[in-house]
Scaffold this motif. Structure first.
Motif, PDB file in Angstrom:
ATOM      1  N   VAL A 266       0.839  -1.203   0.000  1.00  0.00           N
ATOM      2  CA  VAL A 266       0.000   0.000   0.000  1.00  0.00           C
ATOM      3  C   VAL A 266       0.874   1.253   0.000  1.00  0.00           C
ATOM      4  CG1 VAL A 266      -1.660   1.345   1.344  1.00  0.00           C
ATOM      5  CG2 VAL A 266      -1.979  -1.117   1.082  1.00  0.00           C
ATOM      6  N   ALA A 267       1.973   1.219   0.770  1.00  0.00           N
ATOM      7  CA  ALA A 267       2.883   2.367   0.799  1.00  0.00           C
ATOM      8  C   ALA A 267       3.519   2.592  -0.573  1.00  0.00           C
ATOM      9  CB  ALA A 267       3.963   2.149   1.859  1.00  0.00           C
ATOM     10  N   ALA A 268       3.861   1.504  -1.257  1.00  0.00           N
ATOM     11  CA  ALA A 268       4.419   1.626  -2.610  1.00  0.00           C
ATOM     12  C   ALA A 268       3.377   2.195  -3.565  1.00  0.00           C
ATOM     13  CB  ALA A 268       4.914   0.264  -3.100  1.00  0.00           C
ATOM     14  N   TYR A 269       2.134   1.770  -3.401  1.00  0.00           N
ATOM     15  CA  TYR A 269       1.039   2.331  -4.198  1.00  0.00           C
ATOM     16  C   TYR A 269       0.947   3.842  -3.974  1.00  0.00           C
ATOM     17  CZ  TYR A 269      -3.738   3.987  -4.873  1.00  0.00           C
ATOM     18  OH  TYR A 269      -4.830   4.750  -5.205  1.00  0.00           O
ATOM     19  N   ASP A 270       1.038   4.280  -2.710  1.00  0.00           N
ATOM     20  CA  ASP A 270       0.993   5.706  -2.397  1.00  0.00           C
ATOM     21  C   ASP A 270       2.133   6.469  -3.077  1.00  0.00           C
ATOM     22  OD1 ASP A 270      -1.314   5.926  -0.842  1.00  0.00           O
ATOM     23  OD2 ASP A 270      -0.280   5.359   1.001  1.00  0.00           O
ATOM     24  N   ARG A 271       3.325   5.903  -3.017  1.00  0.00           N
ATOM     25  CA  ARG A 271       4.468   6.587  -3.626  1.00  0.00           C
ATOM     26  C   ARG A 271       4.302   6.708  -5.136  1.00  0.00           C
ATOM     27  NH1 ARG A 271       7.218   3.329   0.181  1.00  0.00           N
ATOM     28  NH2 ARG A 271       7.747   1.796  -1.423  1.00  0.00           N
ATOM     29  N   TRP A 272       3.780   5.645  -5.744  1.00  0.00           N
ATOM     30  CA  TRP A 272       3.568   5.691  -7.191  1.00  0.00           C
ATOM     31  C   TRP A 272       2.536   6.744  -7.565  1.00  0.00           C
ATOM     32  CZ3 TRP A 272      -0.302   2.284 -10.094  1.00  0.00           C
ATOM     33  CH2 TRP A 272      -0.302   2.626 -11.458  1.00  0.00           C
TER      34      TRP A 272
END
Length: 228
Positions: free
Chosen positions: A200-206
């Motif tokens: 989810v954090a990677a999704y946010d960064r993207w």
């Protein structure tokens, strides 16, 4: 003459036109709708706009296309989502922010569900997506999001997201750029390994990268809007 990009206004007008046709012309479930050409003439817009709206309505189950025959009305009474959403967007001045936030809620839930289920994580889909993203070849952002939603297995969520995506102005249009691909591949690996919160954090960064590239035209930061 080149047609302009389909707008949210025209999409809503198509919804309203279909409602008018159903009532004024007594079109019943199973009856054929006017052609794209006729609808385009009545609305005074391009056929590509009509086609995009009809595609979304078909995904919601409001209409169905039969190859070589045309487009037919489904049982409209069973599908009130378009009416509700269209009325909300036309009446609420802050609606676009809410639509974008709701769209991202569906996306994050799809990431959580996909990373939290063993059967989904074992799908060969993830390896294929990672290879495609890291190959450097053209790959659409929209395809990444859609594949995650499909993998999560919630068809209703996918239908709602697709409609919201049209109203939000297609924020994932275009090909993923180099700086996005690292985050996308990382997100996909984290989904595959079951590391939900990191995924989810990677999704946010993207999505932060995508948001920045769009010049903050949607107003608030995606995460800020969702958490208000």
């Amino acid at each position: 003459m080149t047609e302009t990009k389909p707008s949210r206004k025209m999409f809503l007008e198509v919804v309203q036109e279909l409602r008018s046709l159903i009532g004024n012309e007594n079109i019943r479930a199973g009856d054929k709708l006017p052609s794209e050409r006729v609808l385009a003439e009545r609305l005074g817009t391009g056929r590509s706009t009509i086609r995009e709206a009809l595609r979304s309505l078909e995904l919601l189950g409001l209409i169905e296309s039969r190859q070589g025959e045309g487009t037919f009305l489904s049982d409209f009474r069973k599908h009130q989502l378009v009416e509700v959403l269209a009325a909300f967007i036309m009446q609420e001045p802050k609606s676009l922010e809410d639509v974008s936030a709701t769209m991202r809620i569906h996306e994050k839930e799809a990431v959580r569900v996909s990373s939290g289920h063993d059967d989904i994580r074992k799908l060969p889909l993830w390896d294929s997506l990672i290879d495609a993203v890291e190959s450097g070849g053209p790959y659409l952002r929209e395809d990444i999001v859609r594949e995650v939603l499909i993998a999560s297995g919630n068809r209703l969520s996918l239908k709602i997201w697709h409609l919201l995506y049209q109203y939000a102005g297609k924020p994932y249009s275009g090909e993923a750029e180099a700086d996005e691909r690292t985050e996308i591949a990382g997100m996909l690996r984290l989904i595959r390994s079951g590391e939900t919160e990191k995924a989810v954090a990677a999704y946010d960064r993207w999505t932060e990268i995508v948001h920045a590239q769009r010049g903050n035209t949607d107003g608030d930061h995606p995460r800020d809007v969702q958490e208000k």
